[in-house]
Design a protein around this motif. Structure first.
Motif, PDB file in Angstrom:
ATOM      1  N   GLU A   1       0.834  -1.209   0.000  1.00 41.17           N
ATOM      2  CA  GLU A   1       0.000   0.000   0.000  1.00 41.17           C
ATOM      3  C   GLU A   1       0.866   1.255   0.000  1.00 41.17           C
ATOM      4  OE1 GLU A   1      -2.677   0.021   3.261  1.00 41.17           O
ATOM      5  OE2 GLU A   1      -4.120  -1.328   2.307  1.00 41.17           O
ATOM      6  N   ASP A   2       0.395   2.290  -0.701  1.00 47.55           N
ATOM      7  CA  ASP A   2       1.155   3.543  -0.769  1.00 47.55           C
ATOM      8  C   ASP A   2       1.374   4.151   0.613  1.00 47.55           C
ATOM      9  OD1 ASP A   2       1.307   3.324  -3.490  1.00 47.55           O
ATOM     10  OD2 ASP A   2      -0.416   4.627  -3.887  1.00 47.55           O
ATOM     11  N   THR A   3       0.418   3.962   1.525  1.00 45.77           N
ATOM     12  CA  THR A   3       0.538   4.547   2.868  1.00 45.77           C
ATOM     13  C   THR A   3       1.716   3.953   3.635  1.00 45.77           C
ATOM     14  OG1 THR A   3      -1.074   2.919   3.650  1.00 45.77           O
ATOM     15  CG2 THR A   3      -1.916   5.116   3.110  1.00 45.77           C
ATOM     16  N   VAL A   4       2.096   2.723   3.297  1.00 48.27           N
ATOM     17  CA  VAL A   4       3.207   2.071   3.986  1.00 48.27           C
ATOM     18  C   VAL A   4       4.525   2.753   3.636  1.00 48.27           C
ATOM     19  CG1 VAL A   4       4.481  -0.094   4.270  1.00 48.27           C
ATOM     20  CG2 VAL A   4       1.983  -0.128   4.077  1.00 48.27           C
ATOM     21  N   ASN A   5       4.642   3.255   2.412  1.00 44.99           N
ATOM     22  CA  ASN A   5       5.893   3.902   1.983  1.00 44.99           C
ATOM     23  C   ASN A   5       6.263   5.106   2.843  1.00 44.99           C
ATOM     24  OD1 ASN A   5       6.615   2.226  -0.194  1.00 44.99           O
ATOM     25  ND2 ASN A   5       5.164   3.254  -1.544  1.00 44.99           N
ATOM     26  N   GLU A   6       5.268   5.697   3.503  1.00 43.71           N
ATOM     27  CA  GLU A   6       5.507   6.890   4.315  1.00 43.71           C
ATOM     28  C   GLU A   6       6.020   6.540   5.719  1.00 43.71           C
ATOM     29  OE1 GLU A   6       1.755   8.808   4.423  1.00 43.71           O
ATOM     30  OE2 GLU A   6       1.592   9.008   2.236  1.00 43.71           O
ATOM     31  N   LEU A   7       5.975   5.275   6.087  1.00 42.35           N
ATOM     32  CA  LEU A   7       6.328   4.864   7.441  1.00 42.35           C
ATOM     33  C   LEU A   7       7.828   4.642   7.595  1.00 42.35           C
ATOM     34  CD1 LEU A   7       3.470   2.253   8.011  1.00 42.35           C
ATOM     35  CD2 LEU A   7       3.467   4.682   8.613  1.00 42.35           C
TER      36      LEU A   7
ATOM     37  N   LYS B   1      -0.904  -1.253   5.844  1.00 44.26           N
ATOM     38  CA  LYS B   1      -0.933  -0.609   7.163  1.00 44.26           C
ATOM     39  C   LYS B   1      -2.269  -0.927   7.819  1.00 44.26           C
ATOM     40  CE  LYS B   1      -0.499   3.995   9.283  1.00 44.26           C
ATOM     41  NZ  LYS B   1      -1.880   4.162   9.801  1.00 44.26           N
TER      42      LYS B   1
END
Length: 216
Positions: free
Chosen positions: A110-116, A152
């Motif tokens: 997921e794209d949101t995981v890349n921000e973690l 996430k």
């Protein structure tokens, strides 16, 4: 200011002790095996194992040491804290292992995981759980397809690794250090790991590995 310097010094000492312990645990035993195999091959003191087989084991153990050191160095680099770096390393490993085994695979994150971001010790445990699962898939599953999904879920990272292989009987299979280490890595980070496997005789084949891993 003095308090901050002391805290930084203690953190550095803790990190050095951790790295030292990891090198001892992950590399020390393998180097010992290489040393014993080398002596046996040179003196032919292990006639039950042909010299060629001994040399092959030395080669495999050497590769294992190199991989372990590479993983430790990678996890120490603060530039690799983000999941974009973790994603890149995972894809490289999938390409190296599964393409050699002729297993078709998909990888979704997921794209949101890349921000973690994830601290070094936690990041290494997460990656090594993934690595062990993929290695098992490659060696034992006899699968033609596999998929990896990472998403996430609240304060956790959810990772699913699924294959269409032959599965195994979890009541009879001999639990090796690999499966034990996977569970230990998850548990010591307040995460969880579940492995569900069918059996060819039951018609329910394939293995599903589900990991819940906190990233904070």
């Amino acid at each position: 200011l003095l308090k901050k310097k002391i805290e930084q010094k203690n953190m550095l000492l803790k990190e050095r002790n951790r790295i030292s312990a990891e090198l001892h645990d992950e590399v020390g035993s393998t180097l010992t095996a290489i040393n014993l195999l080398s002596h046996a091959a040179m003196k032919n003191t292990a006639p039950e194992m042909p010299v060629r087989q001994q040399v092959e084991k030395i080669r495999d153990n050497t590769r294992e040491v190199m991989e372990n050191i590479s993983d430790i160095v990678w996890s120490m680099n603060p530039e690799n804290n983000g999941f974009q770096a973790i994603r890149a390393r995972m894809i490289d490993f999938l390409e190296t292992v599964l393409e050699t085994s002729e297993v078709d695979y998909t990888f979704e994150m997921e794209d949101t995981v890349n921000e973690l971001k994830m601290a070094s010790e936690k990041r290494r445990d997460f990656y090594l759980i993934f690595k062990e699962a993929v290695n098992n898939l490659s060696k034992y599953a006899r699968a033609s397809r596999a998929e990896v999904k990472i998403a996430k879920a609240g304060n956790f990272i959810s990772m699913i690794i699924r294959d269409n292989g032959v599965g195994f009987d979890d009541k009879r299979v001999k639990k090796g250090n690999g499966l034990t280490n996977m569970k230990k890595r998850a548990e010591r980070n307040a995460g969880s790991l579940e492995i569900i496997s069918g059996r060819a005789s039951s018609g329910k084949t394939g293995t599903l590995v589900t990991v819940q891993f906190p990233y904070t």
